[in-house]
Scaffold this motif. Structure first.
Motif, PDB file in Angstrom:
ATOM      1  N   PRO A   1       0.499  -1.150  -0.107  1.00  0.00           N
ATOM      2  CA  PRO A   1      -0.100   0.028   0.157  1.00  0.00           C
ATOM      3  C   PRO A   1       0.591   1.421  -0.048  1.00  0.00           C
ATOM      4  CG  PRO A   1      -0.442  -1.227   2.750  1.00  0.00           C
ATOM      5  CD  PRO A   1       0.840  -1.975   0.991  1.00  0.00           C
ATOM      6  N   PRO A   2       0.602   2.254  -0.033  1.00  0.00           N
ATOM      7  CA  PRO A   2       0.923   3.631  -0.502  1.00  0.00           C
ATOM      8  C   PRO A   2       1.441   4.178   0.943  1.00  0.00           C
ATOM      9  CG  PRO A   2      -1.245   3.744  -0.655  1.00  0.00           C
ATOM     10  CD  PRO A   2      -1.043   2.440  -0.394  1.00  0.00           C
ATOM     11  N   ALA A   3       0.910   3.288   1.832  1.00  0.00           N
ATOM     12  CA  ALA A   3       1.460   4.669   3.761  1.00  0.00           C
ATOM     13  C   ALA A   3       1.004   3.385   4.463  1.00  0.00           C
ATOM     14  CB  ALA A   3       0.776   5.395   3.152  1.00  0.00           C
ATOM     15  N   VAL A   4       2.539   2.699   4.936  1.00  0.00           N
ATOM     16  CA  VAL A   4       2.383   1.562   5.962  1.00  0.00           C
ATOM     17  C   VAL A   4       3.613   1.846   7.579  1.00  0.00           C
ATOM     18  CG1 VAL A   4       2.689  -0.501   6.308  1.00  0.00           C
ATOM     19  CG2 VAL A   4       1.718  -0.023   4.394  1.00  0.00           C
ATOM     20  N   GLU A   5       2.278   1.776   8.182  1.00  0.00           N
ATOM     21  CA  GLU A   5       3.643   3.109   9.749  1.00  0.00           C
ATOM     22  C   GLU A   5       3.405   1.712  10.499  1.00  0.00           C
ATOM     23  OE1 GLU A   5       1.767   6.319  10.653  1.00  0.00           O
ATOM     24  OE2 GLU A   5       2.208   7.157   8.813  1.00  0.00           O
ATOM     25  N   ARG A   6       4.030   1.437  11.338  1.00  0.00           N
ATOM     26  CA  ARG A   6       4.426   0.461  12.636  1.00  0.00           C
ATOM     27  C   ARG A   6       3.927   1.234  14.035  1.00  0.00           C
ATOM     28  NH1 ARG A   6       6.696  -4.694  13.184  1.00  0.00           N
ATOM     29  NH2 ARG A   6       5.379  -3.862  15.691  1.00  0.00           N
ATOM     30  N   ASP A   7       2.945   1.070  14.690  1.00  0.00           N
ATOM     31  CA  ASP A   7       2.688   1.737  15.659  1.00  0.00           C
ATOM     32  C   ASP A   7       2.311   1.206  17.139  1.00  0.00           C
ATOM     33  OD1 ASP A   7       1.617   4.052  17.291  1.00  0.00           O
ATOM     34  OD2 ASP A   7      -0.460   3.480  16.929  1.00  0.00           O
ATOM     35  N   GLY A   8       3.421   1.375  17.672  1.00  0.00           N
ATOM     36  CA  GLY A   8       3.512   0.682  18.866  1.00  0.00           C
ATOM     37  C   GLY A   8       3.105  -1.163  17.562  1.00  0.00           C
ATOM     38  N   ASP A   9       2.658  -1.700  18.629  1.00  0.00           N
ATOM     39  CA  ASP A   9       2.421  -3.362  18.389  1.00  0.00           C
ATOM     40  C   ASP A   9       1.394  -3.562  16.813  1.00  0.00           C
ATOM     41  OD1 ASP A   9       3.997  -4.188  20.125  1.00  0.00           O
ATOM     42  OD2 ASP A   9       2.967  -5.171  21.647  1.00  0.00           O
ATOM     43  N   ASP A  10       1.140  -2.541  16.440  1.00  0.00           N
ATOM     44  CA  ASP A  10       0.005  -2.448  15.543  1.00  0.00           C
ATOM     45  C   ASP A  10       0.317  -2.030  13.922  1.00  0.00           C
ATOM     46  OD1 ASP A  10      -2.127  -2.843  17.684  1.00  0.00           O
ATOM     47  OD2 ASP A  10      -2.602  -0.628  17.299  1.00  0.00           O
ATOM     48  N   LEU A  11      -0.316  -2.527  13.030  1.00  0.00           N
ATOM     49  CA  LEU A  11       0.040  -1.936  11.910  1.00  0.00           C
ATOM     50  C   LEU A  11      -1.188  -0.950  11.442  1.00  0.00           C
ATOM     51  CD1 LEU A  11       2.545  -2.882   9.440  1.00  0.00           C
ATOM     52  CD2 LEU A  11       0.823  -4.103   8.846  1.00  0.00           C
TER      53      LEU A  11
ATOM     54  N   ARG B   1      -9.913  -7.856 -10.948  1.00  0.00           N
ATOM     55  CA  ARG B   1      -8.820  -7.137  -9.542  1.00  0.00           C
ATOM     56  C   ARG B   1      -7.464  -8.039  -8.840  1.00  0.00           C
ATOM     57  NH1 ARG B   1     -11.081  -3.961 -13.016  1.00  0.00           N
ATOM     58  NH2 ARG B   1     -12.046  -2.767 -13.154  1.00  0.00           N
ATOM     59  N   ASP B   2      -6.592  -7.510  -9.305  1.00  0.00           N
ATOM     60  CA  ASP B   2      -5.848  -8.482  -8.560  1.00  0.00           C
ATOM     61  C   ASP B   2      -4.938  -7.488  -8.186  1.00  0.00           C
ATOM     62  OD1 ASP B   2      -5.045 -10.801  -6.947  1.00  0.00           O
ATOM     63  OD2 ASP B   2      -3.291 -10.950  -8.292  1.00  0.00           O
ATOM     64  N   ASP B   3      -4.968  -6.388  -7.511  1.00  0.00           N
ATOM     65  CA  ASP B   3      -4.497  -4.925  -6.936  1.00  0.00           C
ATOM     66  C   ASP B   3      -4.867  -4.511  -5.559  1.00  0.00           C
ATOM     67  OD1 ASP B   3      -6.597  -3.463  -7.488  1.00  0.00           O
ATOM     68  OD2 ASP B   3      -6.128  -2.411  -9.133  1.00  0.00           O
ATOM     69  N   GLY B   4      -5.586  -5.250  -4.392  1.00  0.00           N
ATOM     70  CA  GLY B   4      -5.518  -5.431  -3.005  1.00  0.00           C
ATOM     71  C   GLY B   4      -4.356  -5.221  -2.747  1.00  0.00           C
ATOM     72  N   HIS B   5      -4.694  -4.515  -1.589  1.00  0.00           N
ATOM     73  CA  HIS B   5      -3.294  -4.909  -0.138  1.00  0.00           C
ATOM     74  C   HIS B   5      -3.392  -6.257   0.598  1.00  0.00           C
ATOM     75  CE1 HIS B   5      -2.529  -1.002  -2.605  1.00  0.00           C
ATOM     76  NE2 HIS B   5      -3.827  -0.286  -1.355  1.00  0.00           N
ATOM     77  N   ALA B   6      -2.418  -7.016   0.602  1.00  0.00           N
ATOM     78  CA  ALA B   6      -2.503  -8.035   1.564  1.00  0.00           C
ATOM     79  C   ALA B   6      -1.080  -8.679   2.282  1.00  0.00           C
ATOM     80  CB  ALA B   6      -3.032  -9.705   0.690  1.00  0.00           C
TER      81      ALA B   6
ATOM     82  N   PRO C   1     -11.999   0.159  -3.336  1.00  0.00           N
ATOM     83  CA  PRO C   1     -12.569  -0.161  -4.620  1.00  0.00           C
ATOM     84  C   PRO C   1     -12.898   1.121  -5.265  1.00  0.00           C
ATOM     85  CG  PRO C   1     -13.091  -2.167  -4.014  1.00  0.00           C
ATOM     86  CD  PRO C   1     -12.607  -1.171  -2.506  1.00  0.00           C
ATOM     87  N   GLN C   2     -13.434   1.810  -4.569  1.00  0.00           N
ATOM     88  CA  GLN C   2     -13.884   2.980  -4.979  1.00  0.00           C
ATOM     89  C   GLN C   2     -13.619   4.469  -4.769  1.00  0.00           C
ATOM     90  OE1 GLN C   2     -17.597   3.226  -7.439  1.00  0.00           O
ATOM     91  NE2 GLN C   2     -16.585   1.162  -6.810  1.00  0.00           N
ATOM     92  N   ARG C   3     -11.980   4.558  -4.000  1.00  0.00           N
ATOM     93  CA  ARG C   3     -11.981   5.252  -4.030  1.00  0.00           C
ATOM     94  C   ARG C   3     -10.091   4.843  -3.038  1.00  0.00           C
ATOM     95  NH1 ARG C   3     -11.745   6.703   2.258  1.00  0.00           N
ATOM     96  NH2 ARG C   3     -12.163   5.057   3.432  1.00  0.00           N
ATOM     97  N   GLU C   4      -9.674   6.524  -2.598  1.00  0.00           N
ATOM     98  CA  GLU C   4      -8.065   5.512  -2.237  1.00  0.00           C
ATOM     99  C   GLU C   4      -8.317   6.613  -0.599  1.00  0.00           C
ATOM    100  OE1 GLU C   4      -5.518   8.088  -4.257  1.00  0.00           O
ATOM    101  OE2 GLU C   4      -6.411   9.948  -3.965  1.00  0.00           O
ATOM    102  N   GLY C   5      -6.862   5.982   0.199  1.00  0.00           N
ATOM    103  CA  GLY C   5      -6.732   6.700   1.071  1.00  0.00           C
ATOM    104  C   GLY C   5      -8.292   5.739   2.975  1.00  0.00           C
ATOM    105  N   LEU C   6      -8.545   4.531   2.168  1.00  0.00           N
ATOM    106  CA  LEU C   6      -9.003   3.798   3.700  1.00  0.00           C
ATOM    107  C   LEU C   6      -7.779   3.259   3.823  1.00  0.00           C
ATOM    108  CD1 LEU C   6     -11.587   2.650   4.755  1.00  0.00           C
ATOM    109  CD2 LEU C   6     -10.181  -0.284   3.731  1.00  0.00           C
ATOM    110  N   GLN C   7      -8.558   3.657   5.676  1.00  0.00           N
ATOM    111  CA  GLN C   7      -7.192   3.560   6.663  1.00  0.00           C
ATOM    112  C   GLN C   7      -7.335   2.069   7.543  1.00  0.00           C
ATOM    113  OE1 GLN C   7      -5.569   6.260   9.999  1.00  0.00           O
ATOM    114  NE2 GLN C   7      -4.134   6.580   8.374  1.00  0.00           N
ATOM    115  N   VAL C   8      -7.251   1.314   8.083  1.00  0.00           N
ATOM    116  CA  VAL C   8      -7.629   0.050   8.845  1.00  0.00           C
ATOM    117  C   VAL C   8      -5.554  -0.306   9.573  1.00  0.00           C
ATOM    118  CG1 VAL C   8      -7.699  -2.379   9.192  1.00  0.00           C
ATOM    119  CG2 VAL C   8      -8.275  -0.775   6.686  1.00  0.00           C
TER     120      VAL C   8
END
Length: 198
Positions: free
Chosen positions: A18-28, A48-53, A173-180
């Motif tokens: 993904p365009p942004a990946v950050e470690r925050d303590g034990d979280d990603l 479509r085979d461009d999701g992030h895994a 699929p419909q946008r950018e910038g979902l944060q999980v």
């Protein structure tokens, strides 16, 4: 029994980083690219085979658990666990925004995708854990919100001979910038049986 063992944030490998990946303590904390998705043909006609895994080895006799938090505000925003053999054979399971409500579901793909889902409005804004257990040529998928009871999501075929990987996934699929925020990613022994659960 539940999963135990390593949390392989650093050992796993990104499929479509993904365009942004950050470690925050034990979280990603992961931020998605625009139009990212996993799907093959059925109804929509596209591939479509461009999701992030984030994937690590997933041998027979193993279970994987992924816990995440996200509001999933927009249509088709989704997160959960992916089990992947190759671009034609994979399963994604988790929560997806559909019809203005979070839905618990799974897409099972053996060259073409097959989608099942059920509304879980009470899960909105809460931590979700998705568990995939691989045993006896089958994949058993369960999920729960917080410390609530496990719910059966799907039973699917996965050949015992297949070399598979598994781990957290997300896409928008419909946008950018979902944060999980992924707060858990562990492997442990497979569930004892279909009805016993973890």
């Amino acid at each position: 029994m539940g999963s135990s063992g390593i949390t392989p944030w650093d050992e796993a490998v990104w499929l479509n980083r993904p365009p942004a990946v950050e470690r925050d303590g034990d979280d990603l904390v992961v931020t998605t690219a625009g139009g990212s998705d996993f799907w093959r043909r059925t109804s929509y006609g596209f591939i479509r085979d461009d999701g992030h895994a984030l994937l690590a080895g997933f041998p027979e006799g193993t279970a994987v658990e992924v816990t995440f938090e996200s509001d999933l505000p927009d249509l088709y925003d989704q997160a959960g666990v992916m089990v992947r053999v190759d671009e034609r054979t994979w399963v994604k399971a988790g929560v997806e925004a559909t019809d203005g409500t979070p839905h618990l579901g799974a897409v099972v793909t053996h060259d073409t995708s097959d989608w099942s889902l059920a509304p879980v409005p009470e899960w909105a804004g809460k931590p979700v854990t998705v568990r995939a257990s691989r045993s006896g040529g089958a994949l058993t998928i369960r999920a729960r919100s917080g410390d609530g009871p496990w719910r059966m999501v799907r039973l699917a075929h996965l050949s015992s001979a297949a070399t598979a990987t598994a781990g957290p996934f997300c896409c928008s699929p419909q946008r950018e910038g979902l944060q999980v925020r992924f707060t858990g990613f562990t492997f442990g022994p497979a569930d004892i049986g279909l009805h016993e659960g973890p």
